[in-house]
Design an enzyme around this catalytic site. Structure first.
Site, PDB file in Angstrom:
ATOM      1  N   CYS A   1       0.842  -1.199   0.000  1.00 44.59           N
ATOM      2  CA  CYS A   1       0.000   0.000   0.000  1.00 44.59           C
ATOM      3  C   CYS A   1       0.882   1.256   0.000  1.00 44.59           C
ATOM      4  O   CYS A   1       1.658   1.459  -0.922  1.00 44.59           O
ATOM      5  CB  CYS A   1      -0.989  -0.036   1.152  1.00 44.59           C
ATOM      6  SG  CYS A   1      -2.340   1.169   0.951  1.00 44.59           S
TER       7      CYS A   1
ATOM      8  N   HIS B   1      -3.749  -4.767  -0.719  1.00 47.60           N
ATOM      9  CA  HIS B   1      -3.396  -5.365   0.572  1.00 47.60           C
ATOM     10  C   HIS B   1      -3.489  -6.891   0.473  1.00 47.60           C
ATOM     11  O   HIS B   1      -4.593  -7.443   0.548  1.00 47.60           O
ATOM     12  CB  HIS B   1      -4.355  -4.889   1.662  1.00 47.60           C
ATOM     13  CG  HIS B   1      -4.180  -3.466   2.063  1.00 47.60           C
ATOM     14  ND1 HIS B   1      -3.326  -3.072   3.067  1.00 47.60           N
ATOM     15  CD2 HIS B   1      -4.751  -2.333   1.591  1.00 47.60           C
ATOM     16  CE1 HIS B   1      -3.379  -1.758   3.206  1.00 47.60           C
ATOM     17  NE2 HIS B   1      -4.235  -1.289   2.315  1.00 47.60           N
TER      18      HIS B   1
ATOM     19  N   GLU C   1      -2.850  -9.005   2.731  1.00 47.01           N
ATOM     20  CA  GLU C   1      -3.375  -9.535   3.998  1.00 47.01           C
ATOM     21  C   GLU C   1      -4.887  -9.428   4.093  1.00 47.01           C
ATOM     22  O   GLU C   1      -5.503 -10.059   4.956  1.00 47.01           O
ATOM     23  CB  GLU C   1      -2.710  -8.838   5.189  1.00 47.01           C
ATOM     24  CG  GLU C   1      -3.125  -7.406   5.423  1.00 47.01           C
ATOM     25  CD  GLU C   1      -2.411  -6.413   4.522  1.00 47.01           C
ATOM     26  OE1 GLU C   1      -2.690  -5.216   4.643  1.00 47.01           O
ATOM     27  OE2 GLU C   1      -1.564  -6.840   3.685  1.00 47.01           O
TER      28      GLU C   1
END
Length: 213
Positions: free
Chosen positions: A83, A193, A195
């Site tokens: 990011c 992202h 995750e």
């Protein structure tokens, strides 16, 4: 011997989520959130996360005393930017006229989508928030096992524009195509992202753990 991964804690970033995702992606890895130059230097791999505004991230990184260790790591070991951590690798950002780390040539610009309509008639919103496809514009070991045009999760108003098109390895369409993943030598970075991107995100993280640039 376990691979050690240092997640850089300079006060900005979704650190716990990144750590949990890396541990889930590769349980054998030694994942640690670190806040000292020595810990960054000792790690086999480094993750530079970031969220919020680039001026705040760059200021916090500078004040943390970790900036030189990150730059040093970028020359010697696999480094993953996520990011705003991706944006920080570049020369300059239009967000607050902010100087970046200068590890990749290029700049960071804002979406200019005011009043533009999407195909369904709704207006484009800035920031882009939600799932979007990533086209793998170039092959890379971190794409191994990740389907082309897979959906990843985005939250951002700015995006990178590399000077060298060869550094773009992923593209996403939001009003127009933009660079959503970059790579050069031992550097890889994503605007999305991993995750927050379910199984494809975990696969990318696992690939990073095993990557041998």
């Amino acid at each position: 011997m376990k691979t050690s991964i240092a997640i850089v804690d300079y006060g900005m970033g979704n650190l716990r989520s990144v750590a949990q995702a890396l541990k889930k992606a590769e349980p054998a890895a030694d994942v640690a959130i670190v806040d000292t130059p020595a810990a960054i230097r000792a790690a086999d791999r480094v993750v530079l996360p970031g969220q919020g505004a680039m001026p705040d991230c760059m200021r916090s990184l500078g004040e943390s005393g970790l900036q030189e260790a990150v730059i040093e790591a970028s020359r010697t070991k696999p480094l993953l930017g996520v990011c705003v951590g991706e944006q920080m690798l570049f020369d300059w950002s239009a967000e607050g006229d902010t100087k970046g780390l200068g590890l990749l040539p290029g700049k960071v610009v804002r979406f200019e989508l005011d009043g533009r309509l999407q195909d369904d008639g709704s207006r484009f919103k800035v920031p882009q928030m939600g799932w979007n496809r990533v086209r793998q514009s170039q092959p890379h070991p971190l794409w191994d096992g990740v389907p082309d045009d897979a959906y990843f999760y985005f939250v951002h108003s700015y995006y990178v524009t590399p000077d060298n098109p060869a550094h773009t390895v992923g593209e996403t369409a939001y009003g127009a195509p933009f660079t959503s993943a970059v790579a050069r030598d031992n550097l890889f970075a994503t605007q999305f992202h991993p995750e927050k991107s379910a199984e494809v995100g975990l696969r990318l993280y696992r690939n990073f753990v095993h990557w041998k640039p």
